[in-house]
Enzyme design. Sequence first.
Site, short mmCIF file in Angstrom:
data_model
loop_
_atom_site.label_atom_id
_atom_site.label_comp_id
_atom_site.label_asym_id
_atom_site.label_seq_id
_atom_site.Cartn_x
_atom_site.Cartn_y
_atom_site.Cartn_z
N GLU A 49 18.75 31.88 7.11
CA GLU A 49 19.34 30.72 6.43
C GLU A 49 20.31 29.97 7.34
OE1 GLU A 49 18.71 33.94 3.21
OE2 GLU A 49 19.31 33.87 5.31
N CYS A 77 22.50 36.56 1.58
CA CYS A 77 23.65 37.45 1.62
C CYS A 77 24.91 36.60 1.42
CB CYS A 77 23.71 38.18 2.97
SG CYS A 77 24.22 37.14 4.35
#
Length: 148
Positions: A49, A77
């Site tokens: 990401e 996360c």
Amino acid sequence: MKIAYDEAVDGMLKNEGGPFGAVIVKNDKVISKAHNCVLSTNDPTAHAEINAIREASEVLGTFELNECTLYTSCKPCPMCLGAIFWARIPIVYYGANEEDATYGGFDDKRFYEMIKGKNSDVKLIELDAKQNAKLFDMWLKKSDRKIY
């Protein structure tokens, strides 16, 4: 989501990082795609990401990705979620979840618990607060500051 999955497989098979892939789309056009590169770069922040956000920001010439959508092979996360917040990405589609990541040997679930104040190995200790708080006074006095 298929592109994110394929990115995860690509990075994993190249031993560049874990089984994570991400894609950023704007107006139905792929702006960036990336996979986890923690192992190949020795950079603990080189998550799929984060890599996709960095590339999309460069391609679009802006740090605000508020007109984009992120597709990721696994629930972000906490670090990646923070980057998503900072990039102002309004919609995130994810595949696997933190339970799946835990099964794979990753700490995502533990990190989410640490944010809630459980099982934390990190001590946060305030130091020189008054001096460092003055930085915000300096910041507010800048006539050319840009809020982000």
